[in-house]
Design an enzyme around this catalytic site. Structure first.
Site, PDB file in Angstrom:
ATOM      1  N   LYS A 284      -9.694 -22.274   7.385  1.00 38.44           N
ATOM      2  CA  LYS A 284      -9.615 -22.253   5.926  1.00 38.44           C
ATOM      3  C   LYS A 284      -8.553 -21.253   5.496  1.00 38.44           C
ATOM      4  CE  LYS A 284     -14.109 -23.729   4.172  1.00 38.44           C
ATOM      5  NZ  LYS A 284     -15.337 -23.322   3.425  1.00 38.44           N
ATOM      6  N   GLU A 370     -31.111 -28.716   0.694  1.00 39.90           N
ATOM      7  CA  GLU A 370     -31.949 -28.448  -0.463  1.00 39.90           C
ATOM      8  C   GLU A 370     -33.381 -28.954  -0.273  1.00 39.90           C
ATOM      9  OE1 GLU A 370     -27.662 -28.809  -1.754  1.00 39.90           O
ATOM     10  OE2 GLU A 370     -29.030 -30.031  -0.543  1.00 39.90           O
ATOM     11  N   ARG A 398     -31.551 -32.778  -5.507  1.00 41.84           N
ATOM     12  CA  ARG A 398     -31.717 -33.254  -4.137  1.00 41.84           C
ATOM     13  C   ARG A 398     -33.081 -32.890  -3.557  1.00 41.84           C
ATOM     14  NH1 ARG A 398     -26.363 -32.775  -0.514  1.00 41.84           N
ATOM     15  NH2 ARG A 398     -25.388 -34.622  -1.390  1.00 41.84           N
TER      16      ARG A 398
END
Length: 622
Positions: A284, A370, A398
């Protein structure tokens, strides 16, 4: 504010992927370099998601070079990393408008481009969608290819593994690219491993392997031995055969920043039959040192100067609601060792950094899971702990089944701290917290609170934590109003609203932080203003009293009108046979596009001017 294309002579010639495919193989590293610099210079001037896109430059170039997009389907998971994709697919000159009202959408969006196959925003949907597209492509019989790109973080979600399991089971032709930017596999990336990946994905190896399987098919013991020998050989030089156990042909990991190596391997894999998984290692923030060193800080950036080593620090004069929550967590954990806080990979966003450092034994980041977060909290509650689930409003969607099935039905003491409720701004439709009041209000056993300011937020957290039953406190993105925070021992009476000012004829019932704007409207209209505080249970006595002494009841909320707090007021008044006129002000029955919170509130009439206009129009019509 567009970036000068004269500085990017090759990229300037690429308006669509078909233009990219006209370049010779040898030019791809230079194109990748120009694309990275263009992204850096553009986002630094406009703000937006940053580190993820820098890490997928070479992959984006390779995919559009090898595949015939948009005929072939390319699906990005979440889409933080898709800015380079947007640049190469006809949106280069509008990149400076990204995440701004009327500008480019922050994520891949079907309405925006035919190259955006799946509209995304939430994690771990790519493999499921890609499998559906692969099945459809097989029925279509046009030799259309399907590729899904998913990050290692997104791969932590159960949905990704459900999709992998199904894909391996039905064996359709598709490629999943696992973009892994963790350092743990760095030692596996190098010339030998890249050569192996090309060999394992090449036609000679594939032909030998498939041919051998056919020859040995009628000799089970020998076939089994050959299969084990192949697995052992690959197991010595690749991290895991886990994906192959799910039915995928696994290749990698390879260097995700070697664009020509990627092209070679992906070209080889393009025509392989069955489900394929290519594991690539990336970094990243690649190519910009500050982002490489701190990819979390540079995940999404404001406008900044690329020549400086740090981002501009905009210190708000007031604490954010997330910070108020994090401060409450620390203060409460200091006196109650049974407090446990759970987050689905949103430590920084939910204001939990200090808590995670000070109370590591009471802190759990369950990754992008979640559903698991909610049921895990249920288990902790049954075991005598006092769980607090810190979660964004749109992410709680979710975990809805788990909230009902595993928490509410069993009436367990789980506190949900719901961040980013209401309009959130630049991330758009997938992230607006428009629905939590509506989908929570219908669940038995729930207590639902919406603070008007940061003081009330802490009072409600205190109250919800002490109730011994399911409770939710929902608060917005952004800062409070400068209220002095109470002691953690202070609470409020459940189901009781508070009259802020007394007026005549009109009563405005405000749920949440729109109270500031509602107060301006109430003063202008000489209306009574009430801070309702509780969505469930409602202050029915107060509502009944106001309906008797006022001609018009107006409800105000930063939530969908359909099924929201105002709907609860309507239901109560109808059940009591009250004849008072009622106006509900909130988010209309549509998905709300990106823009700043202020811009969206103004557009929807959720500011004081909009409230006054809606109320006056309502009275005139009646």
């Amino acid at each position: 504010m567009t970036t000068n294309l004269a500085d990017y002579p090759l990229l300037a010639q690429i308006n669509l992927p078909k233009d990219l495919r006209n370049f010779p193989h040898e030019q791809l590293p230079r194109i990748s370099n120009e694309l990275r610099n263009y992204l850096l210079n553009s986002v630094s001037k406009s703000s937006g998601h940053f580190a993820s896109g820098l890490g997928t430059i070479e992959l984006t170039v390779a995919l559009h070079y090898v595949y015939n997009t948009p005929f072939d389907h390319l699906i990005w998971d979440v889409g933080h990393q898709a800015y380079p994709h947007k640049i190469l697919t006809g949106r280069r000159d509008r990149l400076h408008t990204i995440r701004q009202k009327g500008g480019l959408h922050p994520f891949p969006w079907r309405e925006e481009s035919e190259y955006d196959v799946l509209s995304v925003g939430h994690s771990s949907t790519s493999i499921s969608a890609a499998l559906g597209l692969a099945v459809a492509a097989e029925k279509e019989e046009l030799n259309r290819k399907t590729v899904a790109v998913i990050g290692d973080g997104a791969m932590t979600a159960g949905m990704a593994f459900e999709a992998l399991n199904h894909a391996g089971d039905i064996g359709k032709d598709m490629l999943v690219i696992l973009n892994d930017n963790e350092m743990s596999i760095s030692e596996n990336v190098g010339a030998l491993n890249n050569h192996l990946a090309k060999m394992l994905s090449g036609s000679i190896y594939t032909g030998i392997r498939e041919g051998s399987k056919r020859i040995l098919n009628n000799l089970p013991p020998i076939k089994e031995l050959a299969s084990r020998a192949e697995e052992h050989l690959k197991g010595m030089v690749v991290p895991s055969t886990f994906f192959e156990e799910l039915g995928f042909n696994y290749i990698g990991p390879i260097d995700g920043h070697d664009v020509n190596g990627l092209v070679d391997t992906i070209t080889n894999m393009r025509n392989l039959k069955g489900p394929q998984l290519l594991h690539i290692a990336t970094k990243k923030g690649k190519g910009y040192q500050a982002a490489e060193q701190d990819p979390i800080k540079y995940h999404a950036v404001p406008k900044f100067n690329p020549s400086e080593t740090s981002l501009p620090q905009s210190q708000p004069s007031l604490p954010s609601y997330s910070q108020v929550f994090g401060d409450w967590l620390c203060k409460t954990a200091a006196v109650d060792t049974k407090l446990v806080a759970i987050t689905p990979a949103m430590r920084e966003g939910s204001g939990m950094v200090e808590f995670s450092q000070r109370f590591p034994d009471q802190y759990y980041d369950v990754a992008i899971a979640e559903q698991h977060a909610v049921t895990y909290a249920a288990g902790l509650a049954i075991g005598g702990q006092k769980p607090v689930v810190a979660i964004y409003s749109s992410f709680l969607q979710r975990g809805y089944d788990q909230l009902i099935h595993d928490v509410a039905i069993q009436n367990l003491p789980v506190l949900f701290a719901i961040d980013r409720a209401g309009i959130v701004g630049a991330d758009g439709a997938t992230h607006q917290g428009s629905f939590d009041l509506s989908f929570l209000r219908c669940i038995p056993n729930m207590v639902i609170m919406a603070p008007a300011n940061e003081r009330e937020c802490q009072l409600m957290l205190n109250t919800g934590y002490s109730l011994g039953k399911p409770a939710a406190v929902r608060y917005p993105r952004g800062t409070g109003t400068g209220e002095i925070l109470p002691d953690i021992s202070q609470m409020i009476d459940v189901g009781k609203g508070k009259i802020e000012q007394q007026g005549d004829k009109i009563a405005i019932l405000s749920f949440g932080t729109l109270l500031v704007e509602a107060k301006i409207a109430a003063s202008t209209l000489n209306a009574t203003l009430v801070d309702m505080r509780f969505i469930k249970p409602l202050d029915e006595n107060l509502i009944s009293q106001l309906s008797t002494t006022h001609e018009v009841i107006v409800t105000v909320e930063d939530n969908a009108i359909a099924g929201g707090a105002g709907s609860g007021v309507n239901e109560y008044l109808l059940a009591q046979g009250k004849a008072v006129k009622v106006l509900n002000i909130g988010i209309p029955d549509q998905f709300i596009k990106h823009g700043t919170q202020t811009q969206v509130h103004q557009e929807l009439g959720l500011d004081s001017v909009g409230m006054i206009t809606k109320i006056n129009n309502f009275i005139e019509c009646k």
